[in-house]
Motif scaffolding. Structure first.
Motif, PDB file in Angstrom:
ATOM      1  N   ASN A 382      39.624  50.525  43.756  1.00  0.00           N
ATOM      2  CA  ASN A 382      39.603  51.677  42.852  1.00  0.00           C
ATOM      3  C   ASN A 382      38.244  52.378  42.947  1.00  0.00           C
ATOM      4  OD1 ASN A 382      39.534  53.389  40.539  1.00  0.00           O
ATOM      5  ND2 ASN A 382      41.150  52.164  39.612  1.00  0.00           N
ATOM      6  N   LYS A 386      32.388  57.181  37.241  1.00  0.00           N
ATOM      7  CA  LYS A 386      32.256  56.485  35.956  1.00  0.00           C
ATOM      8  C   LYS A 386      31.719  57.418  34.882  1.00  0.00           C
ATOM      9  CE  LYS A 386      30.302  52.187  34.096  1.00  0.00           C
ATOM     10  NZ  LYS A 386      29.458  51.013  34.405  1.00  0.00           N
ATOM     11  N   PHE A 392      31.883  54.399  40.450  1.00  0.00           N
ATOM     12  CA  PHE A 392      32.380  53.061  40.148  1.00  0.00           C
ATOM     13  C   PHE A 392      33.392  52.663  41.221  1.00  0.00           C
ATOM     14  CE2 PHE A 392      35.403  50.187  38.059  1.00  0.00           C
ATOM     15  CZ  PHE A 392      34.554  49.237  37.539  1.00  0.00           C
ATOM     16  N   SER A 394      35.761  49.261  42.316  1.00  0.00           N
ATOM     17  CA  SER A 394      36.193  47.895  41.996  1.00  0.00           C
ATOM     18  C   SER A 394      37.161  47.401  43.063  1.00  0.00           C
ATOM     19  CB  SER A 394      36.845  47.823  40.616  1.00  0.00           C
ATOM     20  OG  SER A 394      38.071  48.529  40.610  1.00  0.00           O
ATOM     21  N   ALA A 396      39.892  44.447  43.351  1.00  0.00           N
ATOM     22  CA  ALA A 396      40.623  43.451  42.554  1.00  0.00           C
ATOM     23  C   ALA A 396      41.680  42.767  43.416  1.00  0.00           C
ATOM     24  CB  ALA A 396      41.269  44.111  41.339  1.00  0.00           C
ATOM     25  N   ASP A 441      28.958  43.248  39.773  1.00  0.00           N
ATOM     26  CA  ASP A 441      29.365  42.211  38.828  1.00  0.00           C
ATOM     27  C   ASP A 441      30.687  41.606  39.275  1.00  0.00           C
ATOM     28  OD1 ASP A 441      27.223  42.608  36.848  1.00  0.00           O
ATOM     29  OD2 ASP A 441      28.182  44.549  36.529  1.00  0.00           O
ATOM     30  N   ILE A 451      37.847  40.238  40.211  1.00  0.00           N
ATOM     31  CA  ILE A 451      37.483  41.656  40.294  1.00  0.00           C
ATOM     32  C   ILE A 451      35.985  41.747  40.551  1.00  0.00           C
ATOM     33  CG2 ILE A 451      37.402  43.881  39.111  1.00  0.00           C
ATOM     34  CD1 ILE A 451      39.713  42.943  37.360  1.00  0.00           C
ATOM     35  N   SER A 453      33.047  44.452  40.699  1.00  0.00           N
ATOM     36  CA  SER A 453      32.773  45.821  40.243  1.00  0.00           C
ATOM     37  C   SER A 453      31.405  46.266  40.747  1.00  0.00           C
ATOM     38  CB  SER A 453      32.805  45.898  38.710  1.00  0.00           C
ATOM     39  OG  SER A 453      34.056  45.456  38.219  1.00  0.00           O
ATOM     40  N   SER A 455      28.651  49.546  40.956  1.00  0.00           N
ATOM     41  CA  SER A 455      28.248  50.843  40.434  1.00  0.00           C
ATOM     42  C   SER A 455      27.119  51.380  41.312  1.00  0.00           C
ATOM     43  CB  SER A 455      27.781  50.727  38.979  1.00  0.00           C
ATOM     44  OG  SER A 455      27.389  51.983  38.476  1.00  0.00           O
TER      45      SER A 455
END
Length: 472
Positions: A382, A386, A392, A394, A396, A441, A451, A453, A455
């Motif tokens: 994704n 943000k 952002f 991610s 998953a 993260d 997941i 993530s 940034s």
């Protein structure tokens, strides 16, 4: 006096404003009840009398100037003025005519007192605030500074006022600080850390909040509040230096351990070969080759770990980078019966980055996701904006997930749960993202998936232009 005139006078007597009329000789021709009450005079005392004789104190005040302006220029005037003999403030509207002047006025003493109290409250909050408080015009020039600001930077109020903030910002933080200021001047509150220069040359670390000054729905300037965080920053730097030294020690010990094992194996097999009197078994060579590949893999990943600061950042299309990675890993995904899906906003701005390093990060993360999904499934990538400052991303998966006790060790050197892993992949990825001023993260739930993530900072329109010019 006709009926119309009588009705008009009755209306004037009922209005809440004080009202009086003057002829061209400045004599009172009419005074309503509220005017008599506000002026503490009766109608009979005033009608037919000259205003400048009855209220001689007003000759040296704004009343005299404004009434004459209205009559001489035949213009409406509206003003507020203080009348000392009555210790009162009046809000006045005066309308000239061919016959003289009509004046409406109100006692605004209570409102003025409240406004004065509010102004004093503001001044007290401004002047006695322990944080530095200041304001700018739209060009970034100081309009006001409080005592805390003077103490924090060592410059006097006179040295700061009507000067731009740019010379007081550390050179390496200048572009960033200017960008935040412009965003505030465009109407969006900003909070950020920066470094300024004290008059004695010392670096002062600040946490700054910039807020737009909005009047009648228009931004006319910028407020600023700054807190001195120098002690905190210096403490953080000492801790970081200590942690880095500790990490270097741990990494060195880990490298020695990881390379010693295959070297021990190689040494043992060389002794066996030496004792075999020229008869070399193929299995010996296979093991030795495997151990040498192990050393090569470790040294290769260590070299990659040291690369993030060795290249020039350029504006790159992050969607294209991710698409190239998913294409590269497409066959491996099919082997694992996994579908890789990319979800992104309609328009993703370019990112200042080192493309090959971000590719390495996405390869590491998506490969980890594929390898965790033994029963197939879906990996969702994704990509979206943000906020105004961050992109952002991610990744998953629907894999086995990572237990909490293992999750806390992810990113440590040579920590791995894979049979043939080195444990340097995640450490390298974290290092690359940090070098791009981003964060990474990891959250996971056993049996549900993981997941990751990421940034990354977005580039402002001004920075895009500057970077584009640098590349041409």
């Amino acid at each position: 006096m006709n009926l119309v005139e009588i009705d008009a006078l009755e209306i004037l007597d009922r209005i809440t404003d004080g009202f009086f009329a003057l002829d061209l000789n400045w004599n009172f021709t009419y005074v309503n009840d509220n005017a008599a009450r506000l002026l503490f005079r009766s109608r009979d005392d005033l009608v037919g009398k000259n205003i400048w004789i009855e209220f001689s104190e007003a000759v040296d005040l704004l009343f005299y100037e404004q009434y004459h302006k209205a009559v001489n220029e035949q213009v409406f005037v509206h003003f507020e003025a203080f009348f000392p003999p009555l210790n009162a403030w009046f809000g006045v509207r005066a309308f000239p005519s061919a016959n003289g002047l009509s004046v409406y006025f109100q006692d605004i003493t209570a409102e003025k007192k409240t406004a004065s109290q509010n102004e004093q409250h503001y001044k007290s909050l401004f002047e006695h605030n322990p944080s530095a408080v200041f304001s700018f015009d739209l060009e970034g020039n100081y309009l006001s500074v409080n005592t805390a600001m003077v103490k924090m930077l060592g410059y006097s109020e006179q040295e700061l006022l009507h000067k731009t903030f740019l010379p007081f910002v550390a050179e390496e933080d200048l572009d960033k600080t200017l960008d935040y200021y412009k965003r505030a001047a465009n109407g969006t509150t900003q909070n950020y850390d920066t470094k300024c220069l004290h008059k004695n040359g010392d670096i002062v670390y600040l946490n700054v909040t910039n807020m737009p000054i909005i009047v009648d729905q228009e931004v006319i300037g910028v407020y600023g509040i700054a807190k001195n965080i120098t002690d905190r920053k210096l403490t953080e730097q000492k801790l970081l230096k200590s942690e880095k030294l500790s990490a270097v020690g741990q990494l060195s010990a880990s490298i020695a351990h990881e390379i010693r094992n295959p070297l021990t194996a190689l040494k043992g097999f060389l002794q066996l070969i030496k004792a075999s009197e020229g008869s070399i078994k193929d299995s010996y060579l296979e093991v030795m080759s495997s151990e040498m590949e192990r050393i090569e893999l470790i040294t290769g990943e260590l070299l990659l770990l040291a690369k993030p600061q060795a290249h020039q950042f350029k504006l790159e299309n992050i969607e294209e980078i991710i698409h190239n990675v998913t294409t590269l890993l497409g066959s491996q995904a099919l082997m694992h019966n996994v579908e890789i899906k990319i979800v992104n906003d309609e328009e993703i701005p370019p990112v200042s980055c080192i493309a090959n390093q971000l590719k390495q990060v996405f390869i590491n993360l998506i490969k980890n996701a594929l390898e965790s999904m033994q029963n197939g499934g879906e990996v969702l990538v994704n990509v979206h904006i943000k906020d105004e400052q961050n992109l952002f991303i991610s990744i998953a998966d629907q894999g086995e997930g990572i237990p909490e006790d293992i999750l806390s060790n992810i990113g440590l050197p040579f920590y791995t749960t894979k049979q043939k892993g080195t444990g340097l992949g995640m450490m390298t990825s974290l290092r690359i993202i940090e070098a791009h001023n981003g964060t990474m993260d990891i959250t996971s739930a056993v049996g549900k998936g993981t997941i990751v993530s990421i940034s990354l900072p977005l580039v402002s329109s001004d920075q895009i232009i500057e970077l584009a010019e640098c590349m041409t």
